[in-house]
Design an enzyme around this catalytic site. Sequence first.
Site, PDB file in Angstrom:
ATOM      1  N   HIS A 146      46.782   4.499 -16.304  1.00  0.00           N
ATOM      2  CA  HIS A 146      47.894   3.572 -16.065  1.00  0.00           C
ATOM      3  C   HIS A 146      48.374   2.931 -17.368  1.00  0.00           C
ATOM      4  O   HIS A 146      49.546   2.610 -17.514  1.00  0.00           O
ATOM      5  CB  HIS A 146      47.448   2.502 -15.073  1.00  0.00           C
ATOM      6  N   HIS A 206      44.702  -5.111 -18.696  1.00  0.00           N
ATOM      7  CA  HIS A 206      45.121  -3.710 -18.630  1.00  0.00           C
ATOM      8  C   HIS A 206      44.738  -2.994 -19.919  1.00  0.00           C
ATOM      9  O   HIS A 206      44.164  -1.906 -19.904  1.00  0.00           O
ATOM     10  CB  HIS A 206      46.631  -3.607 -18.416  1.00  0.00           C
TER      11      HIS A 206
HETATM   12 MN    MN Z   1      48.480  -1.932 -10.925  1.00  0.00          MN
END
Ligand code: MN
Length: 257
Positions: free
Chosen positions: A79, A207
Amino acid sequence: MSLLAQLTAAIGDGSIEVIDLTAPLSETTPILKLPEPFGNTVNFSLREISRYDERGPAWYWNDIVTGEHTGTHFDAPVHWVTGRDGEDVSQVAPSRLVAPAVVLDVADRVAADPDFLLQIDDVRAWTKANGPLPDGGWLLYRTGWDARSGDQEEFLNADESGSHTPGISAECARWLAEETPIAGLGVETVGTDAGGAPGLDPPFPCHSFLLGAGKYGLTQLRDLDRLPVRGAALIASPLPIVGGSGSPARVLALVEH
Ligand code: MN
């Protein structure tokens, strides 16, 4: 009795409870809204194919329209650009999807400050009181934010300066990714990062560091207050979307009483 027979018997008699941590999926399920010029995901929706009518007299079925990152969902390493050579969501080993979970609860601090960021010292204080973070398991970050999950505006809590939702500092995100044995981070908010994370260094540190370290994210969890501080087992079930960066997931916790 075999271990598995003991497990299913315990679920049957309620001595092990199955708790659903998943938000219901509908057109009103809150979704992330990135500012211009970034692309955005769509709301979940059903597109009816037939409902006991001329299009299919005895059957009802729908196509679904969804983003990978809609509702309660799983973030795979690929991602993020830091994890671009890592696993896509179909490549995550099934054994990684059943794992121990601990709950770090800061709901009282978030009630006083929606922009609250967890620090390394907060996690160290937690481990001092509750023992180590689980090897190959989940750190579930309870903020009380699930109480807002029925409403897009309340959930994103945005004003002209951006979204105000709790998260984790860049230093703590780096430390969790690189210095602790967790497999992933689970949160109650729309993403694993704070609403103010675009302004952190690096931007979106959860992230960036966690996915870059091959770890995982779980978002929009609810009812974490029903879990013990430690001792729950988590079952996360993203769809094996080939090449996918994530997937809506059913997330269940097993809790022993
Ligand atoms: Mn997500």
